[in-house]
Design an enzyme around this catalytic site. Structure first.
Site, mmCIF file in Angstrom:
data_model
loop_
_atom_site.group_PDB
_atom_site.id
_atom_site.type_symbol
_atom_site.label_atom_id
_atom_site.label_comp_id
_atom_site.label_asym_id
_atom_site.label_seq_id
_atom_site.Cartn_x
_atom_site.Cartn_y
_atom_site.Cartn_z
ATOM 1 N N THR A 86 -5.441 4.576 -1.877
ATOM 2 C CA THR A 86 -5.654 5.369 -2.992
ATOM 3 C C THR A 86 -6.591 6.427 -2.647
ATOM 4 O O THR A 86 -6.719 7.651 -2.670
ATOM 5 C CB THR A 86 -5.967 4.814 -4.264
ATOM 6 O OG1 THR A 86 -5.019 4.015 -4.529
ATOM 7 C CG2 THR A 86 -6.143 5.900 -5.392
ATOM 8 N N GLU A 96 -14.406 -3.189 -3.514
ATOM 9 C CA GLU A 96 -14.185 -4.597 -4.079
ATOM 10 C C GLU A 96 -15.323 -5.392 -4.411
ATOM 11 O O GLU A 96 -16.376 -4.878 -4.000
ATOM 12 C CB GLU A 96 -13.285 -5.296 -2.733
ATOM 13 C CG GLU A 96 -12.322 -4.662 -2.170
ATOM 14 C CD GLU A 96 -10.983 -4.591 -3.107
ATOM 15 O OE1 GLU A 96 -10.827 -5.396 -3.855
ATOM 16 O OE2 GLU A 96 -10.370 -3.561 -2.935
ATOM 17 N N ASP A 136 -8.697 0.985 1.606
ATOM 18 C CA ASP A 136 -10.012 0.666 1.840
ATOM 19 C C ASP A 136 -10.381 -0.821 1.721
ATOM 20 O O ASP A 136 -10.861 -1.457 2.521
ATOM 21 C CB ASP A 136 -10.867 1.377 0.800
ATOM 22 C CG ASP A 136 -10.849 2.969 1.214
ATOM 23 O OD1 ASP A 136 -10.790 3.308 2.341
ATOM 24 O OD2 ASP A 136 -11.178 3.544 0.163
ATOM 25 N N SER A 195 0.864 -1.094 -0.126
ATOM 26 C CA SER A 195 0.090 0.091 0.026
ATOM 27 C C SER A 195 0.827 1.483 -0.020
ATOM 28 O O SER A 195 1.890 1.395 0.443
ATOM 29 C CB SER A 195 -0.911 0.036 1.294
ATOM 30 O OG SER A 195 -1.854 -1.034 1.042
ATOM 31 N N THR A 197 -8.065 -3.246 2.223
ATOM 32 C CA THR A 197 -7.393 -4.073 3.675
ATOM 33 C C THR A 197 -8.246 -3.762 4.701
ATOM 34 O O THR A 197 -8.260 -4.521 5.569
ATOM 35 C CB THR A 197 -5.916 -3.405 3.835
ATOM 36 O OG1 THR A 197 -5.372 -3.799 2.429
ATOM 37 C CG2 THR A 197 -5.394 -4.264 5.030
#
Length: 330
Positions: A95, A283, A69, A14, A71
């Site tokens: 991000t 996701e 987000d 990340s 993770t």
């Protein structure tokens, strides 16, 4: 006196590997803050959820989710299934960082760790998603920011990781402009105690916080602890109208549009007579039909003692995006 134990679950890739580079300092701050600290580098979504479940099973006093987000969503999915759920610390390093924005957390890992050791915890609602088709019975997942469906929601898992690394949040907006000509409405059947709908929409957003996909005013009334979702239905419209609506959303002025239905509920069912995929915190979350419910105050999360207004960088990003939108209308 026995020291408290903390477990850092971090995504080593990340934020241009910023977490890996700052890990010794992060451990030092948590140790000096009174936590005997260990860490786990994630190797995928199932591994991340299992690491969170193990931290709960072994009764850690604190779990720190460090990454983007995705993770954070995976850690929350692991914790939310457990009877014992330790407080959660967040180190935003992705991000978009929607939850970090909603909680007004610092972006830098060292400053985020300083917030965590204050041990100022507030309640956090969690969204639970349950499959209602017979072949997927007992299937459940969780989200913390957003459940969304509509062709635009596919953007978050279509943006190449290298582009996200280089351009950050703007990579999503650029991909969105690229996909606009392909956007078509979807049919939804939505039912809740407060509101029902059947028809074509461009987008359906079920928000648990005010920050969604980098738009930190997309659900202006949303609170992380109010026990309800903020649901937005974007009705069918032309592409130029959709672009103008996006400009209004940057300022939080889109709710007044007659093309938006906006309501609050703690439970709803969403179905479709076509294949419609679900996006959970950026996701892929499977396909409709699904049932959604709020688990009020399901987790505790560390925040600043004095939460300040969203600062600097977000407004700079908004100005850039607004400029891109205005140019697309010329």
């Amino acid at each position: 006196m026995e020291r408290k134990r903390a477990r850092i679950i971090y995504n080593p890739s990340s934020g241009k590997e910023i977490l890996r580079n700052h890990l010794p300092d992060m451990l030092d701050i948590l140790e000096n803050g009174g936590f005997e600290t260990s860490c786990h580098a994630t190797k995928g979504s199932e591994d991340t959820m299992e690491a969170a479940r193990q931290a709960s099973f072994h009764q850690f006093d604190l779990v720190v989710a460090a990454g983007g987000d995705g993770t954070i969503n995976e850690v929350i999915n692991g914790l939310s299934r457990c009877e014992y759920r330790p407080p959660l610390g967040i180190i935003p390093a992705g991000t978009t960082n929607d939850l970090g924005r909603a909680l007004r957390l610092p972006r830098h890992p060292i400053e985020a760790c300083k917030v965590i050791i204050e041990q100022n915890y507030v309640p956090l609602d969690v969204g639970k998603v349950t499959a209602i088709s017979e072949e997927m019975a007992n299937s459940e997942s969780y989200f913390i920011n957003i459940a969304a469906c509509g062709r635009l929601t596919e953007i978050s898992y279509e943006v190449p990781s290298k582009l996200k690394t280089i351009l950050g949040q703007l990579a999503y907006y650029m991909k969105g402009f690229e996909k606009l000509p392909q956007i078509r409405p979807i049919h939804l059947d939505l039912d809740s105690p407060e509101y029902s709908f059947s028809g074509k929409v461009m987008l359906c957003l079920i928000a648990n916080s005010s920050s969604v996909a980098g738009f930190h005013r997309i659900a202006p009334d949303a609170k992380i602890d109010d026990g309800v979702f903020d649901v937005l239905l974007v009705k069918t419209m032309s592409i130029p109208e959709l672009i103008r609506l996006a400009t209004l959303a940057l300022r939080g002025e889109h709710i007044a549009s007659d093309r938006i239905d906006y309501f609050h509920t703690n439970h709803l069912v969403v179905k479709s007579d076509e294949q419609v995929d679900l996006n959970l915190d950026g996701e892929y979350g499977g396909a409709l039909p699904r049932q959604f419910q709020v688990l009020k105050h399901h987790l505790q999360v560390a925040v600043k003692n004095n939460i300040q207004a969203i600062s600097g960088n977000e407004s700079d990003s908004d100005e850039m995006v607004e400029y891109m939108i205005e140019e697309s209308l010329r």
